[in-house]
Design an enzyme around this catalytic site. Sequence first.
Site, PDB file in Angstrom:
ATOM      1  N   CYS A  13      -3.912 -11.108   3.372  1.00  0.00           N
ATOM      2  CA  CYS A  13      -3.000 -10.053   3.818  1.00  0.00           C
ATOM      3  C   CYS A  13      -2.705 -10.217   5.299  1.00  0.00           C
ATOM      4  CB  CYS A  13      -3.611  -8.686   3.529  1.00  0.00           C
ATOM      5  SG  CYS A  13      -2.663  -7.301   4.207  1.00  0.00           S
ATOM      6  N   LYS A  30       0.838  -1.205   0.000  1.00  0.00           N
ATOM      7  CA  LYS A  30       0.000   0.000   0.000  1.00  0.00           C
ATOM      8  C   LYS A  30       0.867   1.246   0.000  1.00  0.00           C
ATOM      9  CE  LYS A  30      -3.803   2.441   2.238  1.00  0.00           C
ATOM     10  NZ  LYS A  30      -4.801   2.445   3.347  1.00  0.00           N
ATOM     11  N   ASP A  89      -5.658 -12.727  -1.021  1.00  0.00           N
ATOM     12  CA  ASP A  89      -4.641 -12.612  -2.069  1.00  0.00           C
ATOM     13  C   ASP A  89      -4.694 -13.891  -2.901  1.00  0.00           C
ATOM     14  OD1 ASP A  89      -3.615 -10.137  -1.127  1.00  0.00           O
ATOM     15  OD2 ASP A  89      -2.441 -11.187   0.386  1.00  0.00           O
ATOM     16  N   HIS A 122       2.898 -11.863   0.396  1.00  0.00           N
ATOM     17  CA  HIS A 122       3.232 -12.740  -0.728  1.00  0.00           C
ATOM     18  C   HIS A 122       4.652 -13.306  -0.604  1.00  0.00           C
ATOM     19  CE1 HIS A 122      -0.291 -10.815  -2.086  1.00  0.00           C
ATOM     20  NE2 HIS A 122       0.148 -10.194  -3.167  1.00  0.00           N
TER      21      HIS A 122
END
Length: 281
Positions: free
Chosen positions: A188, A84, A195, A227
């Site tokens: 997340c 973000k 995700d 990730h």
Amino acid sequence: MNLPEHSQLGKASAYVDQYDASLLFPIPRLAKRLEIGVSGTPPFFGADLWTAFELSWLNLRGKPQVALAHFTVPCETPNIVESKSFKLYLNSFNNTRFADAAEVQARLRADISEAAWRGAPNASSVGVKLLLPELFDREPVHELDGLNLDRLDIECTRYTPAPELLTAAFDEPPVSEVLTSNLLKSNCLVTGQPDWGSVRISYSGPQIDQEGLLQYLVSFRNHNEFHEQCVERIFMDVWARCKPLQLSVYARYTRRGGLDINPFRTSHPQGLPANIRTARQ
């Protein structure tokens, strides 16, 4: 030390449209690596391949310019950049004037390198490549190559990482395989938002039980982790339990906020995969 909960994730954020490098929020990799048993030099090489689909700035006459951007962040960097904050940082270019794309590229490289390598005794650079509109139609779409595990009709009951599902045929001759799945899903770390990803596992060594591997990948479905951390967890679990001679793990996650993140980890030096998006990306 920056912690995930201190980032802008899950919080209302002001829209900054004038260049501001301070928006980038690096998070150390170390804590999550310690959690998966990496306390010294990692047993892997690789990088995080990012694509920015929403990059724009103004030229010196105030006319908007657009581009796609590919970023290569080596896994040797001490930090990841929280996504973000990356998006907010890119937004800060929107109403900022630059002489040309080369100036934008140089600024991106300098800022992201500083954030990713912050705290390292010997900092290096990240890779940045800009694609201008005249090159957009050369961008291919291609699925991950390999034998698709999703063809298997399996029962799934585990939805948090279960490495005990991984087994290999240690009493049989070694094999070399490339296995893929589109069923990777995690959440997340901070917000719990889903995700979605595809993953390719290439290895040489004792043959990995395919049903167990697919069940293991599905077991990430309710797991909260970034990730990059998920891919390193997959690598370390397969490395420890299946004992391959060589191993590579590559995941391509669908974009969020105009960004996709595609981590690649390998036990042996090799070239990075081409940053080619899949259909879902």
